[in-house]
Design an enzyme around this catalytic site. Structure first.
Site, PDB file in Angstrom:
ATOM      1  N   LYS A  10       2.568  10.026  -6.243  1.00  0.00           N
ATOM      2  CA  LYS A  10       1.214   9.941  -6.914  1.00  0.00           C
ATOM      3  C   LYS A  10       1.018  11.350  -7.558  1.00  0.00           C
ATOM      4  O   LYS A  10       1.788  12.426  -7.538  1.00  0.00           O
ATOM      5  CB  LYS A  10       0.303   9.957  -5.549  1.00  0.00           C
ATOM      6  CG  LYS A  10       0.203   8.750  -5.077  1.00  0.00           C
ATOM      7  CD  LYS A  10      -0.929   8.632  -3.901  1.00  0.00           C
ATOM      8  CE  LYS A  10      -0.975   7.155  -3.413  1.00  0.00           C
ATOM      9  NZ  LYS A  10      -2.007   6.990  -2.360  1.00  0.00           N
ATOM     10  N   TYR A  50      -6.582  -0.582  -7.316  1.00  0.00           N
ATOM     11  CA  TYR A  50      -6.963  -0.387  -5.749  1.00  0.00           C
ATOM     12  C   TYR A  50      -8.272  -1.396  -5.649  1.00  0.00           C
ATOM     13  O   TYR A  50      -9.082  -0.887  -4.742  1.00  0.00           O
ATOM     14  CB  TYR A  50      -7.458   1.020  -5.791  1.00  0.00           C
ATOM     15  CG  TYR A  50      -6.021   2.002  -5.438  1.00  0.00           C
ATOM     16  CD1 TYR A  50      -5.441   1.586  -4.165  1.00  0.00           C
ATOM     17  CD2 TYR A  50      -5.688   2.972  -6.332  1.00  0.00           C
ATOM     18  CE1 TYR A  50      -4.265   2.595  -3.964  1.00  0.00           C
ATOM     19  CE2 TYR A  50      -4.624   3.910  -5.885  1.00  0.00           C
ATOM     20  CZ  TYR A  50      -3.739   3.632  -4.714  1.00  0.00           C
ATOM     21  OH  TYR A  50      -2.797   4.318  -4.483  1.00  0.00           O
ATOM     22  N   ASN A 113      -1.683  12.064  -0.609  1.00  0.00           N
ATOM     23  CA  ASN A 113      -0.783  11.593   0.384  1.00  0.00           C
ATOM     24  C   ASN A 113       0.648  11.133  -0.228  1.00  0.00           C
ATOM     25  O   ASN A 113       1.658  10.552   0.197  1.00  0.00           O
ATOM     26  CB  ASN A 113      -1.128  10.557   1.395  1.00  0.00           C
ATOM     27  CG  ASN A 113      -1.481   9.180   0.792  1.00  0.00           C
ATOM     28  OD1 ASN A 113      -1.371   9.064  -0.564  1.00  0.00           O
ATOM     29  ND2 ASN A 113      -1.558   7.968   1.380  1.00  0.00           N
ATOM     30  N   HIS A 116       2.430   5.757  -2.772  1.00  0.00           N
ATOM     31  CA  HIS A 116       1.925   4.704  -2.357  1.00  0.00           C
ATOM     32  C   HIS A 116       2.885   3.700  -1.936  1.00  0.00           C
ATOM     33  O   HIS A 116       4.112   3.943  -2.482  1.00  0.00           O
ATOM     34  CB  HIS A 116       1.042   4.255  -3.540  1.00  0.00           C
ATOM     35  CG  HIS A 116       0.844   2.814  -3.356  1.00  0.00           C
ATOM     36  ND1 HIS A 116      -0.335   2.390  -2.535  1.00  0.00           N
ATOM     37  CD2 HIS A 116       1.512   1.686  -3.704  1.00  0.00           C
ATOM     38  CE1 HIS A 116      -0.245   1.094  -2.572  1.00  0.00           C
ATOM     39  NE2 HIS A 116       0.642   0.371  -3.353  1.00  0.00           N
ATOM     40  N   GLU A 127       1.451  -5.827  -7.505  1.00  0.00           N
ATOM     41  CA  GLU A 127       1.408  -4.486  -7.845  1.00  0.00           C
ATOM     42  C   GLU A 127       2.448  -3.981  -8.792  1.00  0.00           C
ATOM     43  O   GLU A 127       2.077  -3.442  -9.726  1.00  0.00           O
ATOM     44  CB  GLU A 127       1.664  -3.441  -6.590  1.00  0.00           C
ATOM     45  CG  GLU A 127       0.322  -3.701  -5.555  1.00  0.00           C
ATOM     46  CD  GLU A 127       0.569  -2.885  -4.372  1.00  0.00           C
ATOM     47  OE1 GLU A 127      -0.559  -2.902  -3.730  1.00  0.00           O
ATOM     48  OE2 GLU A 127       1.429  -2.076  -4.358  1.00  0.00           O
TER      49      GLU A 127
HETATM   50  P1  CMP Z   1      -2.252   4.249  -0.441  1.00  0.00           P
HETATM   51  O1  CMP Z   1      -1.202   3.904   0.475  1.00  0.00           O
HETATM   52  O2  CMP Z   1      -2.081   4.440  -1.899  1.00  0.00           O
HETATM   53  O3  CMP Z   1      -3.428   2.985  -0.335  1.00  0.00           O
HETATM   54  C1  CMP Z   1      -4.691   3.285  -0.306  1.00  0.00           C
HETATM   55  C2  CMP Z   1      -5.089   4.772  -0.509  1.00  0.00           C
HETATM   56  O4  CMP Z   1      -6.429   5.074  -0.019  1.00  0.00           O
HETATM   57  C3  CMP Z   1      -4.103   5.585   0.489  1.00  0.00           C
HETATM   58  O5  CMP Z   1      -2.909   5.617   0.330  1.00  0.00           O
HETATM   59  C4  CMP Z   1      -4.760   6.720   0.609  1.00  0.00           C
HETATM   60  O6  CMP Z   1      -4.377   7.726  -0.406  1.00  0.00           O
HETATM   61  C5  CMP Z   1      -6.261   6.545   0.246  1.00  0.00           C
HETATM   62  N1  CMP Z   1      -7.037   6.481   1.461  1.00  0.00           N
HETATM   63  C6  CMP Z   1      -7.073   5.694   2.638  1.00  0.00           C
HETATM   64  N2  CMP Z   1      -7.936   6.196   3.614  1.00  0.00           N
HETATM   65  C7  CMP Z   1      -8.609   7.167   3.052  1.00  0.00           C
HETATM   66  C8  CMP Z   1      -9.770   8.049   3.535  1.00  0.00           C
HETATM   67  N3  CMP Z   1     -10.258   7.879   4.642  1.00  0.00           N
HETATM   68  N4  CMP Z   1     -10.094   8.961   2.847  1.00  0.00           N
HETATM   69  C9  CMP Z   1      -9.514   9.098   1.429  1.00  0.00           C
HETATM   70  N5  CMP Z   1      -8.533   8.636   0.873  1.00  0.00           N
HETATM   71  C10 CMP Z   1      -8.167   7.489   1.644  1.00  0.00           C
END
Ligand code: CMP
Length: 150
Positions: A10, A50, A113, A116, A127
């Protein structure tokens, strides 16, 4: 049990210079790279990717973040790819991620984070198709051939 998953490094991890270290961990964990590119997502591409989360309260922030800079989608191959890659990256929130996982090492929070990972074989197929056409997927059998010829 499927053998492919989609990883994305990311914008936070790309911006912090962690792409190389993350790719190294993925390869050392036994995944083969089928395809990889660096892209700066448009809003519509991020919203489409998403779409599954579009009713969530964090959807707007998530799209904002994912369009804030380049990211690196990677199509990966390994037996039991979805589950094994999710083990390698750890929990969505790095506060809950196990020691040694990619998110524990590189993520700053639940939104920032670092990576993904697809959450099912069906989503992995969709995806991967979001980022790569079938002729962009590298054939690992050819990779073996090239190596043997050197
Ligand atoms: P990802 O695995 O990319 O899938 C969905 C994404 O949404 C997740 O990682 C996080 O980056 C984001 N996400 C999930 N929960 C939250 C949250 N409570 N607040 C902000 N971002 C979130």
């Amino acid at each position: 049990m499927g053998n492919r998953t989609l990883a994305i490094i990311k914008p936070d991890a790309v911006g912090n210079g962690n792409s190389g270290a993350i790719i190294d961990l993925i390869i050392k964990a036994g995944f083969k790279i089928k395809a990889m590119k660096m892209v700066h997502l448009t809003r519509s591409s991020a919203e489409g990717f998403y779409a599954i989360h579009k009713e969530r309260p964090f959807f707007g922030e998530l799209v904002e973040f994912m369009t804030s800079g380049p990211c690196v989608p990677i199509a990966l191959e390994k037996e039991n790819a979805v589950e094994d890659y999710r083990k390698l990256i750890g929990a969505t929130d790095p506060a809950n991620a196990d020691e040694g996982t990619i998110r524990k090492l590189f993520a700053k929070g639940i939104q920032f984070n670092a990576v993904h990972g697809s959450d099912s074989d069906e989503n992995a197929i969709n995806e991967i198709a979001h980022f790569f056409s079938t002729d962009e997927l590298f054939n690992n059998d050819s990779e073996e051939l090239i190596k043997n010829e050197r």
